[in-house]
Structure formats: C-alpha cells, structure tokens
Motif scaffolding. Structure first.
Motif, PDB file in Angstrom:
ATOM      1  N   ASP A 193       1.140  -1.169   0.092  1.00  0.00           N
ATOM      2  CA  ASP A 193      -0.005   0.055  -0.136  1.00  0.00           C
ATOM      3  C   ASP A 193       0.683   1.328   0.176  1.00  0.00           C
ATOM      4  O   ASP A 193       0.345   2.574  -0.164  1.00  0.00           O
ATOM      5  N   PHE A 194       2.055   1.371   0.335  1.00  0.00           N
ATOM      6  CA  PHE A 194       3.167   2.307   0.295  1.00  0.00           C
ATOM      7  C   PHE A 194       3.483   2.712  -0.987  1.00  0.00           C
ATOM      8  O   PHE A 194       3.890   1.854  -1.629  1.00  0.00           O
ATOM      9  N   VAL A 195       3.582   4.099  -1.263  1.00  0.00           N
ATOM     10  CA  VAL A 195       4.152   4.303  -2.600  1.00  0.00           C
ATOM     11  C   VAL A 195       5.442   4.218  -2.648  1.00  0.00           C
ATOM     12  O   VAL A 195       5.904   3.750  -3.665  1.00  0.00           O
ATOM     13  N   VAL A 196       6.195   4.639  -1.620  1.00  0.00           N
ATOM     14  CA  VAL A 196       7.635   4.212  -1.503  1.00  0.00           C
ATOM     15  C   VAL A 196       7.769   2.946  -0.544  1.00  0.00           C
ATOM     16  O   VAL A 196       7.763   2.838   0.325  1.00  0.00           O
ATOM     17  N   GLU A 197       8.295   2.015  -1.402  1.00  0.00           N
ATOM     18  CA  GLU A 197       8.500   0.470  -0.838  1.00  0.00           C
ATOM     19  C   GLU A 197       9.816  -0.058  -1.620  1.00  0.00           C
ATOM     20  O   GLU A 197      10.358   0.420  -2.486  1.00  0.00           O
ATOM     21  N   TYR A 198      10.238  -1.003  -0.578  1.00  0.00           N
ATOM     22  CA  TYR A 198      11.313  -1.769  -0.898  1.00  0.00           C
ATOM     23  C   TYR A 198      11.386  -3.205  -0.455  1.00  0.00           C
ATOM     24  O   TYR A 198      11.092  -3.484   0.805  1.00  0.00           O
ATOM     25  N   ALA A 199      11.293  -4.199  -1.279  1.00  0.00           N
ATOM     26  CA  ALA A 199      11.406  -5.345  -0.996  1.00  0.00           C
ATOM     27  C   ALA A 199      10.287  -5.902  -0.280  1.00  0.00           C
ATOM     28  O   ALA A 199      10.206  -6.720   0.718  1.00  0.00           O
ATOM     29  N   GLY A 200       9.134  -5.452  -0.774  1.00  0.00           N
ATOM     30  CA  GLY A 200       7.865  -5.778  -0.358  1.00  0.00           C
ATOM     31  C   GLY A 200       7.248  -5.137   0.978  1.00  0.00           C
ATOM     32  O   GLY A 200       6.679  -5.842   1.755  1.00  0.00           O
ATOM     33  N   GLY A 201       8.006  -4.158   1.389  1.00  0.00           N
ATOM     34  CA  GLY A 201       7.749  -3.219   2.696  1.00  0.00           C
ATOM     35  C   GLY A 201       8.015  -2.064   2.586  1.00  0.00           C
ATOM     36  O   GLY A 201       8.644  -1.400   1.635  1.00  0.00           O
ATOM     37  N   PRO A 202       7.276  -1.337   3.663  1.00  0.00           N
ATOM     38  CA  PRO A 202       7.518   0.245   3.652  1.00  0.00           C
ATOM     39  C   PRO A 202       9.154   0.613   3.861  1.00  0.00           C
ATOM     40  O   PRO A 202       9.653  -0.169   4.440  1.00  0.00           O
ATOM     41  N   VAL A 203       9.523   1.584   3.671  1.00  0.00           N
ATOM     42  CA  VAL A 203      10.602   2.142   3.847  1.00  0.00           C
ATOM     43  C   VAL A 203      10.783   3.208   5.058  1.00  0.00           C
ATOM     44  O   VAL A 203      10.124   3.943   5.059  1.00  0.00           O
ATOM     45  N   LYS A 204      11.770   2.794   5.867  1.00  0.00           N
ATOM     46  CA  LYS A 204      11.777   3.685   7.249  1.00  0.00           C
ATOM     47  C   LYS A 204      12.834   4.927   7.092  1.00  0.00           C
ATOM     48  O   LYS A 204      12.456   5.927   7.457  1.00  0.00           O
ATOM     49  N   SER A 205      13.863   4.611   6.244  1.00  0.00           N
ATOM     50  CA  SER A 205      14.654   5.628   5.811  1.00  0.00           C
ATOM     51  C   SER A 205      15.546   5.679   4.418  1.00  0.00           C
ATOM     52  O   SER A 205      15.627   4.598   3.968  1.00  0.00           O
ATOM     53  N   ILE A 206      15.633   6.692   3.862  1.00  0.00           N
ATOM     54  CA  ILE A 206      16.490   6.850   2.643  1.00  0.00           C
ATOM     55  C   ILE A 206      17.749   7.506   3.007  1.00  0.00           C
ATOM     56  O   ILE A 206      18.522   7.793   1.812  1.00  0.00           O
TER      57      ILE A 206
END
Length: 336
Positions: A244-257
């Motif tokens: 559901d998250f626009v910015v995602e990585y490896a099938g999950g939300p991203v906490k920090s970039i």
C-alpha cells in the motif's frame, strides 16, 4: 535548606552537604566560575532532594503523561529519545522549581558532551512542550518559561536545476529515485513521503494527499497537485507496487532513505546536501519563478504565511526592490 559547600573536584567545582543521617554527599557541577557554581549548587541540591522526596507531579511524571497522551504519533518516539537527555537533569524537579540557572546548566552539560546548540535548543523546546501540555490539561496551574540558547541559523543548500537533475540521475535504486522525485516535486518533508499510501494518490484529479487522516503528525501537510514529472514517476511505481505504500522496498515500507540519498549525492558530485534541503530547493524555486508566497505556503503545508516569510524571505531580496527604489536620493529633484 541545610548548609551546602562549594569545593573543587577533578579540575572543576562540586557541591557537598550532609544528609539527615550525617553522611556527606558530593555532586560535580558543570559551572566554570565560582559565581555560577554557587547558583548551580542550589539547583543540584533541590534536584537530589526532590528525587528522594518528590511533592506533587514532577517533570518526569508530566513527561510520561504527555508521551502517553501522544499514543502512537511519531512525536512520542521523538520524546522518548529526548527524555533520555532531559529527565536525568530535570525529571525530579517540580515544574515551579525550574529556573534559568538550571536550564543554563543543562545547556552547558550537553555542550560539553558534544551536542550542538541546535540540538540543545530542540531538547529544551520539548521540555517546554511537555509542561505546556500539563498546563493545558490542568495538571499544573502554569508552565514555567524554559530558557533556551539562541536558535542557530542553518545554512540552506539550494540546488540549481542541473544539480537536481544530477541528483535524480545519481539515484540507482527505484525507490530512492521515486522518493527524490516526490521530494522535489511536492516540497514535502521526508516523513510525509515515506508515509504516503496509494489510496491518497488520485490520478483522476491529479492530486497527492500528504495528510494523515488521524493527524498523527503535528507538522503541517497539504494536498498538492501532480506535475508531469511526479505523475510519470507515480504511474511507473504504481504498476510495480507490491504494498500500500508508494515508496517501498523488498515488499515493505521504507523507514529511511538516508543511505541511498547519500550515495546519490556522491554520484551526482554536487557537494554537501541534506534531505531537507530538497524542501528548501522546492520552496525557493517556486518563489523565484514568481509563484505568490501564499501559494508556496499552501504547498509547503505552513499554517501561517509568516513561517514562509521568515524561512525563505532572505532568498528573495528582489521583492524589496520597489522599497529601496524610494531611497534613491540621487534622482530626486530639489523641492521648492
């Protein structure tokens, strides 16, 4: 108050006194002069005394109540971190016993620990916020004024369009590139971008709703239109979305970039840039292209336009041109 004495200890000052059982207790002071040590000694005595026999709600009590009231808002996590610094110094005090001397002592201690003036300013601000909350819910009659050092002016790095393009090109990971495109294309804070979910992206209306329905954050957020660049980036991302998250990585939300951002900056070879500078870049570019400051404030989510003026006015000296033109005395004709 018992007789307290000032002495020397490990190259600095200390305060000592005897407890009711006759045993002597000694505590190091942050003060660098005898005069400051005498004032701080009283504060230390009070803090230690109140720690063993608190009366009424202490700062630690009120701090805990404020964090509990915040629930799962991000600010609760922030207050948890800040509390590790604030509470050892202020926690045992009653609010009415907090003085400027105590705050100055805290600032010195934190500075000696290598903390920046900006960090100290923020930490003491959180203390003020917690006490204001206690006042507002009538746990205390009034909130003391918390002294803080002057807020430091931070230099803002404004990217030109070539640097912004190079930064985007330097982002190799799709989720980092998407996050940077959204930061530059909306002027949003990084927290708003990482919180963004697809149900708040409206392709039909061409809008991005950065607000959270449950108002978990106290920072202003807005509903902004898409430009062609953000629309294209979002369209590509949605077709590959796994969450559901626009910015995602490896099938999950991203906490920090932060790591990916730093790598993109290094590849772009544009010098030192912070993530928040992208918000500043967006704001200054809007203003420099003639966008009315009222609209810029709305895009940035500022609740008061004075915040926008205070933050970005100095980047646009040309808006004062008509004012200084009046002061061109070389063109004035003599008056009769």
């Amino acid at each position: 108050m018992p007789d307290i004495s000032i002495g020397r200890f490990r190259g600095g000052f200390c305060v000592y006194w005897r407890k009711p059982d006759g045993k002597r207790t000694r505590h190091g002071l942050a003060a660098r002069t005898r005069e400051d040590a005498e004032a701080e000694a009283i504060e230390v005595y009070r803090r230690v005394t109140y720690a063993s026999a608190p009366r009424g709600a202490t700062v630690a009590d009120l701090w805990a109540e404020y964090v509990e009231d915040l629930g799962d808002k991000p600010t609760a996590t922030t207050m948890g971190y800040t509390g590790k610094a604030i509470l050892p110094h202020f926690g045992a005090y009653l609010p009415e016993n907090i003085t400027k001397v105590l705050c100055v002592s805290y600032a010195r201690t934190r500075a000696d620990a290598g903390k920046s003036q900006g960090t100290i300013w923020t930490e003491l601000g959180h203390l003020q916020t917690a006490l204001n909350f206690a006042r507002d819910v009538r746990r205390i009659d009034r909130a003391p004024k918390i002294w803080r050092p002057a807020k430091p002016e931070k230099d803002k790095r404004i990217l030109n369009k070539g640097e912004a393009r190079a930064l985007l090109d330097g982002a190799r990971e799709p989720h980092i590139r998407l996050a940077l495109a959204l930061l530059l294309g909306t002027g949003a804070r990084i927290g708003a971008i990482l919180d963004l979910e697809w149900d708040r992206v409206d392709f039909e209306r061409g809008t991005i709703n950065l607000r959270l329905a449950d108002a978990k954050t106290r920072k202003g957020r807005s509903v902004v239109p898409m430009n062609s660049g953000t629309r294209a980036a979002l369209d590509v991302a949605q077709r590959a979305a796994l969450t559901d998250f626009v910015v995602e990585y490896a099938g999950g939300p991203v906490k920090s970039i932060r790591k990916g951002f730093t790598a993109a900056v290094e590849r772009a070879k544009i010098g030192h840039v912070r993530i928040h500078d992208l918000r500043h870049t967006a704001a200054v570019w809007m203003l420099s292209e003639g966008v009315p400051i009222e609209k810029v404030a709305q895009v940035l989510g500022h609740s008061n336009i004075s915040v926008t003026y205070r933050t970005y006015g100095r980047y646009l000296p040309e808006h004062m041109q008509d004012a200084v033109n009046v002061l061109d005395f070389t063109t004035l004709k003599d008056r009769a």
